[in-house]
Design a protein around this motif. Sequence first.
Motif, PDB file in Angstrom:
ATOM      1  N   GLY A  95       0.857  -1.296   0.163  1.00 42.01           N
ATOM      2  CA  GLY A  95       0.099   0.175   0.045  1.00 42.01           C
ATOM      3  C   GLY A  95       0.908   1.121   0.038  1.00 42.01           C
ATOM      4  O   GLY A  95       1.888   1.308   0.560  1.00 42.01           O
ATOM      5  N   ARG A  96       0.395   2.170  -0.742  1.00 41.51           N
ATOM      6  CA  ARG A  96       1.056   3.528  -0.822  1.00 41.51           C
ATOM      7  C   ARG A  96       0.060   4.673  -0.411  1.00 41.51           C
ATOM      8  O   ARG A  96       0.651   5.674  -0.125  1.00 41.51           O
ATOM      9  N   TRP A  97      -1.303   4.308  -0.323  1.00 39.35           N
ATOM     10  CA  TRP A  97      -2.190   5.328  -0.026  1.00 39.35           C
ATOM     11  C   TRP A  97      -3.463   4.306   0.526  1.00 39.35           C
ATOM     12  O   TRP A  97      -3.867   3.522   0.046  1.00 39.35           O
ATOM     13  N   LEU A  98      -4.021   4.906   1.885  1.00 38.13           N
ATOM     14  CA  LEU A  98      -4.965   4.374   2.202  1.00 38.13           C
ATOM     15  C   LEU A  98      -6.235   5.486   2.566  1.00 38.13           C
ATOM     16  O   LEU A  98      -5.977   6.513   3.298  1.00 38.13           O
ATOM     17  N   GLU A  99      -7.403   5.166   2.213  1.00 42.29           N
ATOM     18  CA  GLU A  99      -8.508   5.890   2.620  1.00 42.29           C
ATOM     19  C   GLU A  99      -9.713   4.931   3.262  1.00 42.29           C
ATOM     20  O   GLU A  99     -10.016   4.250   3.124  1.00 42.29           O
ATOM     21  N   ILE A 100      -9.216   5.231   4.767  1.00 37.82           N
ATOM     22  CA  ILE A 100     -10.170   4.627   5.870  1.00 37.82           C
ATOM     23  C   ILE A 100     -11.142   5.117   6.075  1.00 37.82           C
ATOM     24  O   ILE A 100     -11.587   6.118   6.095  1.00 37.82           O
ATOM     25  N   GLN A 101     -12.435   4.122   6.370  1.00 39.69           N
ATOM     26  CA  GLN A 101     -13.752   4.732   6.257  1.00 39.69           C
ATOM     27  C   GLN A 101     -14.214   4.641   7.819  1.00 39.69           C
ATOM     28  O   GLN A 101     -14.171   3.424   8.478  1.00 39.69           O
ATOM     29  N   VAL A 102     -14.821   5.694   8.462  1.00 40.78           N
ATOM     30  CA  VAL A 102     -15.256   5.526   9.653  1.00 40.78           C
ATOM     31  C   VAL A 102     -16.692   6.255   9.829  1.00 40.78           C
ATOM     32  O   VAL A 102     -16.863   7.576   9.163  1.00 40.78           O
ATOM     33  N   ASP A 103     -17.500   5.679  10.693  1.00 39.61           N
ATOM     34  CA  ASP A 103     -18.712   6.384  11.090  1.00 39.61           C
ATOM     35  C   ASP A 103     -18.397   6.861  12.486  1.00 39.61           C
ATOM     36  O   ASP A 103     -18.634   6.001  13.698  1.00 39.61           O
ATOM     37  N   PRO A 104     -18.211   8.437  12.698  1.00 36.55           N
ATOM     38  CA  PRO A 104     -17.949   8.627  14.262  1.00 36.55           C
ATOM     39  C   PRO A 104     -19.060   8.432  15.076  1.00 36.55           C
ATOM     40  O   PRO A 104     -18.815   8.486  16.342  1.00 36.55           O
ATOM     41  N   SER A 105     -20.299   8.521  14.712  1.00 37.02           N
ATOM     42  CA  SER A 105     -21.391   8.299  15.580  1.00 37.02           C
ATOM     43  C   SER A 105     -21.331   7.094  16.271  1.00 37.02           C
ATOM     44  O   SER A 105     -21.946   6.844  17.376  1.00 37.02           O
ATOM     45  N   ARG A 110     -18.353   6.908  23.843  1.00 37.35           N
ATOM     46  CA  ARG A 110     -17.189   6.681  24.588  1.00 37.35           C
ATOM     47  C   ARG A 110     -16.023   7.670  24.150  1.00 37.35           C
ATOM     48  O   ARG A 110     -15.269   7.713  25.264  1.00 37.35           O
ATOM     49  N   PHE A 111     -15.967   8.487  23.423  1.00 38.97           N
ATOM     50  CA  PHE A 111     -14.892   9.323  22.921  1.00 38.97           C
ATOM     51  C   PHE A 111     -15.204  11.053  23.019  1.00 38.97           C
ATOM     52  O   PHE A 111     -14.489  11.576  22.312  1.00 38.97           O
ATOM     53  N   GLY A 112     -16.394  11.177  23.713  1.00 39.40           N
ATOM     54  CA  GLY A 112     -16.464  12.786  24.029  1.00 39.40           C
ATOM     55  C   GLY A 112     -17.291  13.186  22.651  1.00 39.40           C
ATOM     56  O   GLY A 112     -17.249  14.622  22.574  1.00 39.40           O
ATOM     57  N   GLY A 113     -18.078  12.460  21.864  1.00 38.42           N
ATOM     58  CA  GLY A 113     -18.535  13.021  20.919  1.00 38.42           C
ATOM     59  C   GLY A 113     -18.130  12.833  19.227  1.00 38.42           C
ATOM     60  O   GLY A 113     -17.070  12.567  19.187  1.00 38.42           O
ATOM     61  N   ILE A 114     -18.764  13.093  18.576  1.00 40.21           N
ATOM     62  CA  ILE A 114     -18.222  12.959  16.813  1.00 40.21           C
ATOM     63  C   ILE A 114     -17.186  13.573  16.452  1.00 40.21           C
ATOM     64  O   ILE A 114     -16.364  13.329  15.865  1.00 40.21           O
ATOM     65  N   SER A 115     -17.234  15.048  17.122  1.00 35.46           N
ATOM     66  CA  SER A 115     -16.145  16.050  16.777  1.00 35.46           C
ATOM     67  C   SER A 115     -14.924  15.576  17.352  1.00 35.46           C
ATOM     68  O   SER A 115     -13.813  15.504  16.752  1.00 35.46           O
ATOM     69  N   ALA A 116     -14.821  15.258  18.801  1.00 32.01           N
ATOM     70  CA  ALA A 116     -13.986  14.742  19.424  1.00 32.01           C
ATOM     71  C   ALA A 116     -13.268  13.397  18.965  1.00 32.01           C
ATOM     72  O   ALA A 116     -11.882  13.466  18.926  1.00 32.01           O
ATOM     73  N   PHE A 117     -14.181  12.554  18.492  1.00 35.29           N
ATOM     74  CA  PHE A 117     -13.526  11.361  17.880  1.00 35.29           C
ATOM     75  C   PHE A 117     -12.807  11.636  16.519  1.00 35.29           C
ATOM     76  O   PHE A 117     -11.792  10.793  16.495  1.00 35.29           O
ATOM     77  N   THR A 118     -13.452  12.289  15.715  1.00 34.52           N
ATOM     78  CA  THR A 118     -12.952  12.607  14.547  1.00 34.52           C
ATOM     79  C   THR A 118     -11.517  13.249  14.881  1.00 34.52           C
ATOM     80  O   THR A 118     -10.533  12.946  13.890  1.00 34.52           O
ATOM     81  N   ASP A 119     -11.462  14.193  15.602  1.00 33.09           N
ATOM     82  CA  ASP A 119     -10.129  14.740  15.934  1.00 33.09           C
ATOM     83  C   ASP A 119      -9.129  13.743  16.409  1.00 33.09           C
ATOM     84  O   ASP A 119      -7.974  13.702  15.931  1.00 33.09           O
ATOM     85  N   VAL A 138      -9.071  10.183   5.545  1.00 38.07           N
ATOM     86  CA  VAL A 138     -10.230   9.621   6.023  1.00 38.07           C
ATOM     87  C   VAL A 138     -11.486   9.898   5.139  1.00 38.07           C
ATOM     88  O   VAL A 138     -11.812  10.870   4.781  1.00 38.07           O
ATOM     89  N   VAL A 139     -12.501   8.836   5.183  1.00 42.31           N
ATOM     90  CA  VAL A 139     -14.015   9.133   4.437  1.00 42.31           C
ATOM     91  C   VAL A 139     -14.586   8.840   5.838  1.00 42.31           C
ATOM     92  O   VAL A 139     -14.796   7.947   6.526  1.00 42.31           O
ATOM     93  N   ILE A 140     -15.554  10.038   6.032  1.00 44.37           N
ATOM     94  CA  ILE A 140     -16.488   9.619   6.964  1.00 44.37           C
ATOM     95  C   ILE A 140     -17.949   9.353   6.162  1.00 44.37           C
ATOM     96  O   ILE A 140     -18.275   9.449   5.413  1.00 44.37           O
ATOM     97  N   ALA A 141     -18.394   8.272   6.963  1.00 48.25           N
ATOM     98  CA  ALA A 141     -19.522   7.513   6.485  1.00 48.25           C
ATOM     99  C   ALA A 141     -20.755   7.594   7.232  1.00 48.25           C
ATOM    100  O   ALA A 141     -20.640   7.257   8.746  1.00 48.25           O
TER     101      ALA A 141
END
Length: 351
Positions: A95-105, A110-119, A138-141
């Motif tokens: 791999g040379r490039w990775l776009e990892i997908q995550v749903d912060p909600s 557990r991690f202080g809200g969607i903004s805090a987790f995204t940070d 990152v791809v937010i889904a």
Amino acid sequence: MTAGRDVHTLPKAHLHLHFTGSMRHGTLLELAARDRIALPDSLVEDWPPQLSAHDEKGWFRFQRLYDVARSVLRTEDDVRRLVREAAEDDVRDGGRWLEIQVDPSGYAARFGGISAFTDLVLDAVAEASRETGLGMAVVIAANRTRHPLDARTLARLAAQYAGRGVVGFGLSNDERRGRTEDFAGAFAIAERAGLLLTPHGGELLGPTSAATCLDALHADRLGHGIRASEDPALLERIATAGVALEVCPVSNVALGVYSDLTSVPLPVLVEAGVQVALGADDPLLFGSRLAGQYATMRAAHELDDATLAELARMSIRASRAPSDVVARTLADIDSWLAAPAPGADAGRMAP
């Protein structure tokens, strides 16, 4: 016939990898033991689990295992470890490039809200990229089993981070749930922010689902999209528009979309001129990582190295990697293909 070149050393991009699903099996077991979290046998002795998505019961079981795995992430260090190990595994697979997908909600409580987790995720991604040399974004889904208004909230979050590590917006989970059209508002927000639009579609529901993603959500890439192969007119449309399909062969078979790897219609897509980016989807549940997708498709369809190299080129061209990363990776793919294949010199030797 000489042996093929090592797919692990073929430079490539990874565009379809889910956050928790990227976790190493050993890490899952270790974190669960640390906090005395009971795991089902299918995630321990019987791993990788036997899965199916033929009906809602089968998908529910798949989703339940994913949720159990997500529950072992308890600390910021756990999140950083997951991201670092995902990067290390991709580097090991070329791999040379990775776009990892995550749903912060799914992690917000557990991690202080969607903004805090995204940070936290973005900081972990930047750290892992520095440590491993892998380009990452990152791809937010959004989750299509939740209300479309929740998707709009996540689209606004993604837009807020556009250009700061977030490159795209997606829509995941069982495509048989909800109405794709209802998420058009969320995708319009992401589109205005200049984000890549990459919803899941065209896997469980067939080509009509893929077409709806194009029409209603203005998809730039399609998560899966593999069953567009069943509609020649749709394939032509996808090829002409340059919409890439994130094809995940091992997960397609594991979930029962196809009976075996030889039935995955990758050659149909390639022959139609469709851009394809092979991805691992959820290695934790399917047991196969990025290089494994190339290896299984090589074996199933007797692909030569030139075809594998073109698949790798398509993956990096379909990415949101910076232009210098794209150019360097394309040059290195050419070098991989130009190098002698194993046994090539011996095959040319006079008796």
